[in-house]
Design a protein around this motif. Structure first.
Motif, PDB file in Angstrom:
ATOM      1  N   LEU A 182      54.747  19.974  68.055  1.00  0.00           N
ATOM      2  CA  LEU A 182      54.260  19.370  69.310  1.00  0.00           C
ATOM      3  C   LEU A 182      53.875  20.442  70.292  1.00  0.00           C
ATOM      4  O   LEU A 182      53.585  20.005  71.308  1.00  0.00           O
ATOM      5  CB  LEU A 182      55.303  18.400  70.006  1.00  0.00           C
ATOM      6  CG  LEU A 182      55.742  17.246  69.030  1.00  0.00           C
ATOM      7  CD1 LEU A 182      56.877  16.549  69.918  1.00  0.00           C
ATOM      8  CD2 LEU A 182      54.522  16.313  68.984  1.00  0.00           C
ATOM      9  N   THR A 183      53.948  21.624  70.068  1.00  0.00           N
ATOM     10  CA  THR A 183      53.900  22.628  71.180  1.00  0.00           C
ATOM     11  C   THR A 183      52.132  22.511  71.517  1.00  0.00           C
ATOM     12  O   THR A 183      51.857  22.488  72.830  1.00  0.00           O
ATOM     13  CB  THR A 183      54.087  23.965  70.438  1.00  0.00           C
ATOM     14  OG1 THR A 183      55.409  23.947  70.051  1.00  0.00           O
ATOM     15  CG2 THR A 183      53.907  25.017  71.661  1.00  0.00           C
ATOM     16  N   LEU A 184      51.502  22.705  70.666  1.00  0.00           N
ATOM     17  CA  LEU A 184      49.761  22.602  70.830  1.00  0.00           C
ATOM     18  C   LEU A 184      49.443  21.398  71.816  1.00  0.00           C
ATOM     19  O   LEU A 184      48.934  21.362  72.798  1.00  0.00           O
ATOM     20  CB  LEU A 184      48.882  22.704  69.770  1.00  0.00           C
ATOM     21  CG  LEU A 184      48.945  24.142  69.201  1.00  0.00           C
ATOM     22  CD1 LEU A 184      47.873  24.195  67.978  1.00  0.00           C
ATOM     23  CD2 LEU A 184      48.031  25.066  70.444  1.00  0.00           C
ATOM     24  N   GLU A 185      49.960  20.227  71.351  1.00  0.00           N
ATOM     25  CA  GLU A 185      49.680  19.008  72.223  1.00  0.00           C
ATOM     26  C   GLU A 185      50.334  18.902  73.449  1.00  0.00           C
ATOM     27  O   GLU A 185      49.842  18.675  74.500  1.00  0.00           O
ATOM     28  CB  GLU A 185      50.384  17.857  71.202  1.00  0.00           C
ATOM     29  CG  GLU A 185      50.097  16.479  72.122  1.00  0.00           C
ATOM     30  CD  GLU A 185      51.091  15.339  71.496  1.00  0.00           C
ATOM     31  OE1 GLU A 185      51.421  14.580  72.206  1.00  0.00           O
ATOM     32  OE2 GLU A 185      50.965  15.376  70.172  1.00  0.00           O
ATOM     33  N   ARG A 186      51.529  19.270  73.715  1.00  0.00           N
ATOM     34  CA  ARG A 186      52.138  19.484  75.115  1.00  0.00           C
ATOM     35  C   ARG A 186      51.502  20.647  75.988  1.00  0.00           C
ATOM     36  O   ARG A 186      51.523  20.516  77.083  1.00  0.00           O
ATOM     37  CB  ARG A 186      53.599  19.498  75.073  1.00  0.00           C
ATOM     38  CG  ARG A 186      54.194  18.321  74.359  1.00  0.00           C
ATOM     39  CD  ARG A 186      55.832  18.268  74.274  1.00  0.00           C
ATOM     40  NE  ARG A 186      56.215  17.191  73.814  1.00  0.00           N
ATOM     41  CZ  ARG A 186      57.516  16.849  73.723  1.00  0.00           C
ATOM     42  NH1 ARG A 186      58.305  17.918  73.794  1.00  0.00           N
ATOM     43  NH2 ARG A 186      58.093  15.749  73.257  1.00  0.00           N
ATOM     44  N   ALA A 187      51.172  21.886  75.225  1.00  0.00           N
ATOM     45  CA  ALA A 187      50.380  22.816  76.004  1.00  0.00           C
ATOM     46  C   ALA A 187      49.248  22.873  76.386  1.00  0.00           C
ATOM     47  O   ALA A 187      48.749  23.373  77.427  1.00  0.00           O
ATOM     48  CB  ALA A 187      50.921  23.997  75.238  1.00  0.00           C
ATOM     49  N   GLY A 229      45.565  21.979  77.848  1.00  0.00           N
ATOM     50  CA  GLY A 229      45.310  21.868  79.328  1.00  0.00           C
ATOM     51  C   GLY A 229      46.131  22.446  80.316  1.00  0.00           C
ATOM     52  O   GLY A 229      45.903  22.486  81.612  1.00  0.00           O
ATOM     53  N   ALA A 230      47.464  23.109  80.097  1.00  0.00           N
ATOM     54  CA  ALA A 230      48.256  23.790  80.994  1.00  0.00           C
ATOM     55  C   ALA A 230      47.526  25.209  81.346  1.00  0.00           C
ATOM     56  O   ALA A 230      46.971  26.011  80.447  1.00  0.00           O
ATOM     57  CB  ALA A 230      49.532  23.815  80.365  1.00  0.00           C
ATOM     58  N   ALA A 231      47.480  25.186  82.573  1.00  0.00           N
ATOM     59  CA  ALA A 231      47.313  26.784  83.033  1.00  0.00           C
ATOM     60  C   ALA A 231      48.380  27.816  82.979  1.00  0.00           C
ATOM     61  O   ALA A 231      48.324  28.848  82.775  1.00  0.00           O
ATOM     62  CB  ALA A 231      46.669  26.762  84.503  1.00  0.00           C
ATOM     63  N   ILE A 232      49.667  27.280  83.268  1.00  0.00           N
ATOM     64  CA  ILE A 232      50.958  27.941  83.256  1.00  0.00           C
ATOM     65  C   ILE A 232      51.881  27.166  82.466  1.00  0.00           C
ATOM     66  O   ILE A 232      51.912  26.028  82.376  1.00  0.00           O
ATOM     67  CB  ILE A 232      51.394  27.910  84.727  1.00  0.00           C
ATOM     68  CG1 ILE A 232      50.520  28.694  85.563  1.00  0.00           C
ATOM     69  CG2 ILE A 232      52.957  28.750  84.680  1.00  0.00           C
ATOM     70  CD1 ILE A 232      50.920  28.797  87.004  1.00  0.00           C
ATOM     71  N   LEU A 233      52.407  27.922  81.215  1.00  0.00           N
ATOM     72  CA  LEU A 233      53.358  27.495  80.447  1.00  0.00           C
ATOM     73  C   LEU A 233      54.984  28.304  80.673  1.00  0.00           C
ATOM     74  O   LEU A 233      54.728  29.448  81.039  1.00  0.00           O
ATOM     75  CB  LEU A 233      53.057  27.885  78.944  1.00  0.00           C
ATOM     76  CG  LEU A 233      51.945  26.928  78.258  1.00  0.00           C
ATOM     77  CD1 LEU A 233      51.830  27.396  76.936  1.00  0.00           C
ATOM     78  CD2 LEU A 233      52.621  25.476  78.355  1.00  0.00           C
ATOM     79  N   LEU A 234      55.837  27.597  80.739  1.00  0.00           N
ATOM     80  CA  LEU A 234      57.022  27.959  80.750  1.00  0.00           C
ATOM     81  C   LEU A 234      58.015  27.729  79.420  1.00  0.00           C
ATOM     82  O   LEU A 234      57.764  26.580  79.021  1.00  0.00           O
ATOM     83  CB  LEU A 234      57.841  27.429  82.045  1.00  0.00           C
ATOM     84  CG  LEU A 234      57.808  27.939  83.181  1.00  0.00           C
ATOM     85  CD1 LEU A 234      55.991  27.996  83.644  1.00  0.00           C
ATOM     86  CD2 LEU A 234      58.541  27.425  84.521  1.00  0.00           C
ATOM     87  N   THR A 235      58.558  28.708  78.894  1.00  0.00           N
ATOM     88  CA  THR A 235      59.211  28.453  77.614  1.00  0.00           C
ATOM     89  C   THR A 235      60.458  29.173  77.840  1.00  0.00           C
ATOM     90  O   THR A 235      60.394  30.420  78.453  1.00  0.00           O
ATOM     91  CB  THR A 235      58.406  29.255  76.383  1.00  0.00           C
ATOM     92  OG1 THR A 235      59.157  28.728  75.342  1.00  0.00           O
ATOM     93  CG2 THR A 235      58.119  30.625  76.601  1.00  0.00           C
ATOM     94  N   ASN A 236      61.421  28.773  76.901  1.00  0.00           N
ATOM     95  CA  ASN A 236      62.595  29.596  76.662  1.00  0.00           C
ATOM     96  C   ASN A 236      62.816  30.003  75.467  1.00  0.00           C
ATOM     97  O   ASN A 236      63.050  31.208  75.169  1.00  0.00           O
ATOM     98  CB  ASN A 236      63.915  28.707  77.310  1.00  0.00           C
ATOM     99  CG  ASN A 236      65.398  29.474  77.300  1.00  0.00           C
ATOM    100  OD1 ASN A 236      65.336  30.430  76.608  1.00  0.00           O
ATOM    101  ND2 ASN A 236      66.259  29.124  78.384  1.00  0.00           N
TER     102      ASN A 236
END
Length: 333
Positions: free
Chosen positions: A46-51, A53-60
């Protein structure tokens, strides 16, 4: 569960926010900076689908590899919700012109505290003795006192630190208060380490000399699995190994074998190579091996600092002056 704040210009997506805010650490400071969507967890598929359009991604801990980054043409910035940043291919991000930041200082005190919680359980066995008393062993004992195995005094022992950054320095200070001698190995020793006194030594000497070895270095492609059979074989049979850094630094099969063959007195780890831990991890059945579920960083005070600094990282990027960059070289800065 996804939480969204609509109506702001910059789209910010958090891929795995639950451990930072399980309900007691609101996202308000980040939400003020853009249109925020927070996912508790994100499965790999699901990473690509949720990411998108995002300009900024936050990940742990959600992996952002080279292929994933290349498939996100609108991505402008990544902020890692941690100090360790091995979940992001920072070189690939740099080639794509995407700055990547981490939060280098938020949990030093709480991680150092956990190091000694683990060490004191190995040396004093508080949990084991509490369970024994409640199981009736003290009631059945003919003496006023009993010990389940020998207890170990820390004063006068040597603590070896692999890595001497902020956390390593905090651990060294606590060790000094216990009256321990501190030695350390790091690629770039500081010119002065007088508070507390620390001797810098080669890696093999550290493992051979220390009564306690504690890992505090980042994991890279070069040092993955470096704590292996030959290095462990050089340790004292009475020594302890503690890992609150990254699980992949340790060859877990080799560590389990050393413990089971009593070549090492004990180990305590807060991190493992695959998290959550898998059922066949050899450390689960290893002799005298304590395992905690990657919680050394997670005191509320530390998580609040992490949230605040993450918001500051994003604000600095939006102002055109990103801070805490981990891929400056790849970006040519």
């Amino acid at each position: 569960m996804a939480v969204s704040t609509a109506g702001k210009s910059v789209k910010i997506v958090v891929l795995d926010g639950f451990t930072l805010n399980p309900g007691d650490n609101p996202w308000d400071a980040v939400a003020q900076l853009g249109e925020l969507t927070v996912h508790d967890r994100t499965a790999r598929e699901l990473t690509l689908e949720r990411a998108s359009g995002a300009a900024i991604l936050l990940t742990n801990k959600t992996l952002l590899d080279a292929a994933t980054l290349a498939a996100l043409p609108g991505l402008r910035y990544v902020s890692v919700l941690a100090t360790g940043f091995n979940v992001v291919d920072v070189a690939a991000a740099g080639r794509l012109g995407i700055p990547v930041s981490n939060v280098p200082e938020y949990a030093s005190a709480t991680v150092a505290q956990h190091v000694f919680a683990l060490l004191l359980e190995l040396t004093n066995r508080v949990g084991r003795h509490d369970a024994a008393v409640k199981d009736g062993e003290w009631s059945r004992c003919p003496d006023f006192s009993f010990c389940s195995g020998s207890l170990v005094e820390l004063t006068g022992l040597t603590l070896g630190l692999v890595g001497f950054g902020r956390i390593g320095r905090c651990v060294a200070n606590i060790a000094n208060a216990f009256g321990m001698r501190v030695i350390a190995h790091t690629p770039h020793p500081p010119s002065s380490a007088d508070e507390p006194p620390v001797d810098f030594v080669p890696l093999a000497e550290l493992f051979a000399t220390a009564d306690v070895v504690s890992l505090h270095c980042p994991q890279t492609s070069e040092n993955a699995g470096f704590v292996d059979g030959p290095l462990l074989a050089g340790m004292k049979p009475s020594a302890f190994l503690i890992n609150t850094a990254r699980g992949g630094l340790v060859n877990e099969h080799d560590l389990a074998e050393a413990l089971n063959r009593e070549k090492l007195a004990g180990a305590a780890v807060d991190v493992v190579s695959c998290e959550p831990i898998v059922a066949d991890n050899p450390l689960l059945s290893a002799r005298n091996c304590l395992i905690t579920p990657h919680l050394a960083w997670a005191a509320l005070a530390a998580r609040k600092r992490l949230m605040s600094q993450t918001a500051a990282n994003i604000a600095a990027f939006l102002d055109g002056n990103p801070v805490n960059l981990v891929n400056s070289r790849e970006l040519g800065r």
